[in-house]
Design a protein around this motif. Structure first.
Motif, PDB file in Angstrom:
ATOM      1  N   SER A 161     -83.794 -12.182 -36.012  1.00  6.51           N
ATOM      2  CA  SER A 161     -83.830 -10.760 -35.634  1.00  6.51           C
ATOM      3  C   SER A 161     -84.552 -10.578 -34.312  1.00  6.51           C
ATOM      4  CB  SER A 161     -84.585  -9.943 -36.691  1.00  6.51           C
ATOM      5  OG  SER A 161     -84.041 -10.156 -37.954  1.00  6.51           O
ATOM      6  N   LEU A 162     -84.990 -11.678 -33.708  1.00  7.60           N
ATOM      7  CA  LEU A 162     -85.754 -11.695 -32.448  1.00  7.60           C
ATOM      8  C   LEU A 162     -87.155 -11.115 -32.602  1.00  7.60           C
ATOM      9  CD1 LEU A 162     -82.792 -10.731 -30.098  1.00  7.60           C
ATOM     10  CD2 LEU A 162     -83.721 -12.993 -30.512  1.00  7.60           C
ATOM     11  N   GLN A 163     -87.597 -11.123 -33.848  1.00  6.90           N
ATOM     12  CA  GLN A 163     -88.922 -10.602 -34.179  1.00  6.90           C
ATOM     13  C   GLN A 163     -89.930 -11.750 -34.061  1.00  6.90           C
ATOM     14  OE1 GLN A 163     -89.233  -9.668 -38.349  1.00  6.90           O
ATOM     15  NE2 GLN A 163     -89.985  -7.620 -37.808  1.00  6.90           N
ATOM     16  N   LEU A 208     -78.950 -14.414 -23.578  1.00  8.32           N
ATOM     17  CA  LEU A 208     -79.713 -13.156 -23.512  1.00  8.32           C
ATOM     18  C   LEU A 208     -78.804 -11.950 -23.745  1.00  8.32           C
ATOM     19  CD1 LEU A 208     -79.569 -11.373 -20.619  1.00  8.32           C
ATOM     20  CD2 LEU A 208     -80.827 -13.331 -19.768  1.00  8.32           C
ATOM     21  N   MET A 209     -77.532 -12.089 -23.437  1.00 13.25           N
ATOM     22  CA  MET A 209     -76.598 -10.984 -23.713  1.00 13.25           C
ATOM     23  C   MET A 209     -76.375 -10.838 -25.218  1.00 13.25           C
ATOM     24  SD  MET A 209     -73.889 -11.265 -20.692  1.00 13.25           S
ATOM     25  CE  MET A 209     -74.125 -10.113 -19.378  1.00 13.25           C
ATOM     26  N   GLN A 210     -76.245 -11.974 -25.883  1.00 11.98           N
ATOM     27  CA  GLN A 210     -76.102 -11.939 -27.352  1.00 11.98           C
ATOM     28  C   GLN A 210     -77.354 -11.314 -27.978  1.00 11.98           C
ATOM     29  OE1 GLN A 210     -72.529 -12.990 -27.325  1.00 11.98           O
ATOM     30  NE2 GLN A 210     -73.333 -13.337 -29.354  1.00 11.98           N
ATOM     31  N   GLN A 211     -78.505 -11.716 -27.442  1.00 15.43           N
ATOM     32  CA  GLN A 211     -79.781 -11.198 -27.972  1.00 15.43           C
ATOM     33  C   GLN A 211     -79.860  -9.683 -27.782  1.00 15.43           C
ATOM     34  OE1 GLN A 211     -82.661 -13.355 -25.652  1.00 15.43           O
ATOM     35  NE2 GLN A 211     -82.018 -15.327 -26.461  1.00 15.43           N
ATOM     36  N   ALA A 212     -79.481  -9.217 -26.590  1.00 13.89           N
ATOM     37  CA  ALA A 212     -79.604  -7.789 -26.276  1.00 13.89           C
ATOM     38  C   ALA A 212     -78.751  -6.954 -27.223  1.00 13.89           C
ATOM     39  CB  ALA A 212     -79.199  -7.539 -24.824  1.00 13.89           C
ATOM     40  N   ARG A 213     -77.526  -7.434 -27.497  1.00 15.68           N
ATOM     41  CA  ARG A 213     -76.639  -6.674 -28.390  1.00 15.68           C
ATOM     42  C   ARG A 213     -77.261  -6.520 -29.766  1.00 15.68           C
ATOM     43  NH1 ARG A 213     -72.051 -10.144 -26.815  1.00 15.68           N
ATOM     44  NH2 ARG A 213     -71.894  -9.415 -24.690  1.00 15.68           N
ATOM     45  N   ALA A 214     -77.783  -7.612 -30.311  1.00 20.43           N
ATOM     46  CA  ALA A 214     -78.347  -7.562 -31.668  1.00 20.43           C
ATOM     47  C   ALA A 214     -79.633  -6.736 -31.691  1.00 20.43           C
ATOM     48  CB  ALA A 214     -78.619  -8.989 -32.154  1.00 20.43           C
ATOM     49  N   ALA A 249     -80.725  -4.361 -29.707  1.00 22.25           N
ATOM     50  CA  ALA A 249     -80.525  -2.914 -29.513  1.00 22.25           C
ATOM     51  C   ALA A 249     -80.179  -2.259 -30.846  1.00 22.25           C
ATOM     52  CB  ALA A 249     -79.416  -2.674 -28.488  1.00 22.25           C
ATOM     53  N   GLN A 250     -79.374  -2.936 -31.642  1.00 25.02           N
ATOM     54  CA  GLN A 250     -79.019  -2.405 -32.965  1.00 25.02           C
ATOM     55  C   GLN A 250     -80.261  -2.328 -33.848  1.00 25.02           C
ATOM     56  OE1 GLN A 250     -76.104  -1.124 -33.988  1.00 25.02           O
ATOM     57  NE2 GLN A 250     -75.480  -1.410 -31.861  1.00 25.02           N
ATOM     58  N   THR A 251     -81.002  -3.417 -33.878  1.00 23.77           N
ATOM     59  CA  THR A 251     -82.203  -3.474 -34.726  1.00 23.77           C
ATOM     60  C   THR A 251     -83.186  -2.364 -34.348  1.00 23.77           C
ATOM     61  OG1 THR A 251     -81.955  -5.852 -35.009  1.00 23.77           O
ATOM     62  CG2 THR A 251     -84.160  -4.956 -35.407  1.00 23.77           C
ATOM     63  N   LEU A 252     -83.393  -2.185 -33.047  1.00 17.28           N
ATOM     64  CA  LEU A 252     -84.401  -1.216 -32.586  1.00 17.28           C
ATOM     65  C   LEU A 252     -83.965   0.228 -32.825  1.00 17.28           C
ATOM     66  CD1 LEU A 252     -85.449  -2.894 -29.210  1.00 17.28           C
ATOM     67  CD2 LEU A 252     -86.795  -2.806 -31.322  1.00 17.28           C
ATOM     68  N   THR A 253     -82.683   0.431 -33.055  1.00 14.02           N
ATOM     69  CA  THR A 253     -82.207   1.804 -33.296  1.00 14.02           C
ATOM     70  C   THR A 253     -81.815   1.997 -34.767  1.00 14.02           C
ATOM     71  OG1 THR A 253     -80.042   1.111 -32.465  1.00 14.02           O
ATOM     72  CG2 THR A 253     -81.483   2.283 -30.928  1.00 14.02           C
ATOM     73  N   GLY A 254     -82.408   1.157 -35.629  1.00 11.85           N
ATOM     74  CA  GLY A 254     -82.306   1.414 -37.064  1.00 11.85           C
ATOM     75  C   GLY A 254     -81.173   0.720 -37.789  1.00 11.85           C
ATOM     76  N   ASN A 255     -80.534  -0.252 -37.115  1.00 14.00           N
ATOM     77  CA  ASN A 255     -79.444  -0.979 -37.758  1.00 14.00           C
ATOM     78  C   ASN A 255     -79.752  -2.481 -37.684  1.00 14.00           C
ATOM     79  OD1 ASN A 255     -76.972  -1.822 -38.719  1.00 14.00           O
ATOM     80  ND2 ASN A 255     -75.919  -1.517 -36.750  1.00 14.00           N
ATOM     81  N   PRO A 256     -80.621  -3.001 -38.587  1.00 11.68           N
ATOM     82  CA  PRO A 256     -81.105  -4.384 -38.470  1.00 11.68           C
ATOM     83  C   PRO A 256     -79.960  -5.388 -38.287  1.00 11.68           C
ATOM     84  CG  PRO A 256     -82.187  -3.242 -40.276  1.00 11.68           C
ATOM     85  CD  PRO A 256     -81.095  -2.334 -39.805  1.00 11.68           C
ATOM     86  N   SER A 257     -80.046  -6.197 -37.236  1.00  8.88           N
ATOM     87  CA  SER A 257     -78.963  -7.133 -36.911  1.00  8.88           C
ATOM     88  C   SER A 257     -79.541  -8.488 -36.517  1.00  8.88           C
ATOM     89  CB  SER A 257     -78.140  -6.613 -35.730  1.00  8.88           C
ATOM     90  OG  SER A 257     -77.567  -5.375 -36.055  1.00  8.88           O
ATOM     91  N   LYS A 316     -63.637 -23.237 -28.008  1.00  5.13           N
ATOM     92  CA  LYS A 316     -63.174 -22.700 -29.302  1.00  5.13           C
ATOM     93  C   LYS A 316     -63.343 -23.703 -30.438  1.00  5.13           C
ATOM     94  CE  LYS A 316     -59.722 -19.609 -27.426  1.00  5.13           C
ATOM     95  NZ  LYS A 316     -58.387 -19.662 -26.873  1.00  5.13           N
ATOM     96  N   LEU A 317     -63.395 -24.988 -30.093  1.00  4.56           N
ATOM     97  CA  LEU A 317     -63.462 -26.023 -31.145  1.00  4.56           C
ATOM     98  C   LEU A 317     -64.898 -26.317 -31.601  1.00  4.56           C
ATOM     99  CD1 LEU A 317     -60.940 -28.570 -29.567  1.00  4.56           C
ATOM    100  CD2 LEU A 317     -60.474 -26.800 -31.284  1.00  4.56           C
ATOM    101  N   VAL A 318     -65.875 -25.831 -30.830  1.00  3.74           N
ATOM    102  CA  VAL A 318     -67.279 -26.171 -31.132  1.00  3.74           C
ATOM    103  C   VAL A 318     -67.872 -25.142 -32.099  1.00  3.74           C
ATOM    104  CG1 VAL A 318     -69.578 -26.571 -30.116  1.00  3.74           C
ATOM    105  CG2 VAL A 318     -67.517 -27.253 -28.863  1.00  3.74           C
ATOM    106  N   PRO A 319     -68.511 -25.594 -33.190  1.00  2.00           N
ATOM    107  CA  PRO A 319     -69.068 -24.641 -34.158  1.00  2.00           C
ATOM    108  C   PRO A 319     -70.150 -23.752 -33.533  1.00  2.00           C
ATOM    109  CG  PRO A 319     -69.272 -26.921 -34.942  1.00  2.00           C
ATOM    110  CD  PRO A 319     -68.767 -26.983 -33.547  1.00  2.00           C
ATOM    111  N   ASP A 320     -70.362 -22.588 -34.143  1.00  2.00           N
ATOM    112  CA  ASP A 320     -71.426 -21.689 -33.687  1.00  2.00           C
ATOM    113  C   ASP A 320     -72.775 -22.398 -33.742  1.00  2.00           C
ATOM    114  OD1 ASP A 320     -69.499 -19.814 -33.488  1.00  2.00           O
ATOM    115  OD2 ASP A 320     -70.145 -18.617 -35.220  1.00  2.00           O
ATOM    116  N   LEU A 321     -73.651 -22.017 -32.830  1.00  2.00           N
ATOM    117  CA  LEU A 321     -74.998 -22.597 -32.814  1.00  2.00           C
ATOM    118  C   LEU A 321     -75.883 -21.878 -33.824  1.00  2.00           C
ATOM    119  CD1 LEU A 321     -76.583 -24.695 -31.206  1.00  2.00           C
ATOM    120  CD2 LEU A 321     -77.156 -22.914 -29.555  1.00  2.00           C
ATOM    121  N   LEU A 322     -75.674 -20.568 -33.920  1.00  2.93           N
ATOM    122  CA  LEU A 322     -76.465 -19.729 -34.838  1.00  2.93           C
ATOM    123  C   LEU A 322     -75.503 -18.704 -35.429  1.00  2.93           C
ATOM    124  CD1 LEU A 322     -79.543 -20.067 -35.176  1.00  2.93           C
ATOM    125  CD2 LEU A 322     -79.855 -18.246 -33.500  1.00  2.93           C
ATOM    126  N   GLY A 323     -75.271 -18.818 -36.734  1.00  2.00           N
ATOM    127  CA  GLY A 323     -74.214 -17.988 -37.352  1.00  2.00           C
ATOM    128  C   GLY A 323     -74.639 -16.565 -37.593  1.00  2.00           C
TER     129      GLY A 323
END
Ligand code: FAD
Length: 387
Positions: free
Chosen positions: A267-269, A295-301, A303-311, A380-387
């Motif tokens: 949650s970047l906490q 950092l773009m992925q982090q910002a998206r998540a 922003a949601q968390t800080l505005t009441g939608n934990p992501s 596209k073939l490489v698995p996610d680093l953090l799901g």
């Protein structure tokens, strides 16, 4: 109502602010930054010369424009000195003196600082490091004053190689020195590193590897550089790109958990509930990835968390394009803890290196114009680093 306070106006702080405004037009937002608050894209700095961009053309928005665009308060030239996490306040040094600023939630987007190696001699005043537009302006002004064009680059990592290529394009005579035996030693398997080095050498970059700079002294005609291997040569200016160290001092003093960076969960906490960290200063679930896509992925998540939608932050496979047109390169190194097998395919103009476990592609390196075309298909073939 106390604001959400973001410390830092780099790509992390401003990207978060933009995402916050998408999530909530009203949430009170204060950005505090030690620098001038100019918005710029940091990756541009290492190919600005070949792109014909002057330092003053790189900024995309000043303090006033960003204030208006983000509907935020922005305090420039303001250093956060201390975090009082119990009372949820910050101690700031402003032009007007020391002030206290309360926060509802705090985000540390304080970046990283260049690592310096100790060098002897009176020429060390001519050693520059670039990790901001302000640094770049200083370097650029000094470079423009030199009568000849001999540049020494300290560090053959990603940033060092990019600057070397950029300086080469503008007809500088470039020597790169690194303690490691190969360029990009931490990112590339030896086979690709050798090929990468050869391609850059073929275009005119000189490498002095497995050694370091011991001494730099002023002479009548420039700077005399002495390497640990005994070699001596003259240059006009030195650019240090040894690496970056996350800025953890503020978090450390507030007794937040620190490892290589400020430790945060998905949650970047941080280890304290109301304090978050992102960008180059943050170590997310053990991953320290000082690049733009994370950092773009982090910002998206966040922003949601800080505005009441934990992501939770999601990390897909995120390759990095190294801006060395003399040897085009895309790197997606496998996670360091994985025991991968490397396979190499030689091409006429480069190489494809694939890191696999069984049939699963875990990372890759693409060198040369033909190989780099495969970036999208292989990612596209490489698995996610953090799901
Ligand atoms: P920073 O930009 O360092 O911002 C930190 C901010 O915190 C600053 O505003 C600073 O003033 C503020 N601050 C720090 N401490 C305090 C304090 N105590 N009080 C108040 N303010 C404080 N990545 C890629 O993915 N692709 C590329 O091609 C690429 N090229 C790059 C080229 C170069 C030359 C460099 C240096 C990096 C490159 N990167 C690239 C990496 C990428 O640019 C960084 O990951 C990103 O810019 C980091 O942004 P940040 O906001 O976390 O940190």
């Amino acid at each position: 109502m106390n604001p959400i306070v973001v410390v830092g106006s780099g790509m992390a702080g401003y990207t978060l602010a933009r995402e916050l405004r998408k999530a909530s037009a009203e949430a009170p937002l204060l950005i505090i930054t030690a620098d001038d608050a100019i918005n710029y894209s940091k990756p541009v700095l290492s190919n600005a010369l070949s792109g014909g961009k002057l330092p003053e053309q790189i900024g995309m928005g000043d303090h006033a424009k960003m204030t208006e665009q983000l509907k935020a308060s922005i305090m420039a030239h303001t250093q956060v000195l201390e975090i009082d996490k119990e009372n949820k306040t910050l101690t700031l040094r402003t032009d007007a003196g020391i002030v206290t600023q309360p926060y509802a939630k705090l985000v540390l987007a304080v970046g990283a600082s260049p690592i310096r190696i100790p060098i002897e001699g009176d020429g060390t005043s001519e050693v520059y490091a670039i990790n901001s537009l302000i640094d770049y302006k200083t370097f650029h002004a000094s470079l423009a004053q030199k009568k000849s064009k001999r540049v020494l680059l300290l560090g053959a990592g990603l940033i060092g190689c990019e600057f070397a290529n950029d300086l080469l394009t503008t007809e500088h005579d470039v020597t790169v020195v690194d303690l490691a035996p190969r360029p990009l030693g931490r990112l590339l398997p030896q086979e690709v590193a050798i090929a990468f080095q050869k391609q850059l050498e073929a275009k005119g970059i000189r490498f002095e590897l497995a050694t370091t700079v011991k001494h730099i002294a002023h002479t009548d005609t420039g700077l005399s550089v002495t390497l640990a291997n005994g070699q001596t040569f003259e240059v006009d200016i030195v650019l240090s790109a040894i690496g970056l160290k996350p800025n953890t001092e503020l978090a450390h003093a507030a007794e937040l958990a620190i490892n290589r960076g400020i430790q945060v969960n998905q949650s970047l906490q941080t280890s304290h509930a109301d304090i978050y960290a992102m960008g180059d200063c943050a170590e997310v679930e053990g991953h320290l990835l000082p690049y733009v896509m994370p950092l773009m992925q982090q910002a998206r998540a966040l922003a949601q968390t800080l505005t009441g939608n934990p992501s939770l932050v999601h990390y897909p496979a995120m390759p990095v394009s190294v801006k060395t047109p003399a040897a085009p390169l895309v790197v997606l190194p496998p996670a360091p803890h994985l025991e991968v097998t490397w396979n190499f395919e030689e091409l006429e103009d480069g190489m494809i290196a694939k890191a696999t476990i069984g049939d699963v592609l875990q990372g890759f390196i693409l060198l040369g114009p033909t190989a780099t075309k495969q970036r999208m298909a292989l990612t596209k073939l490489v698995p996610d680093l953090l799901g």
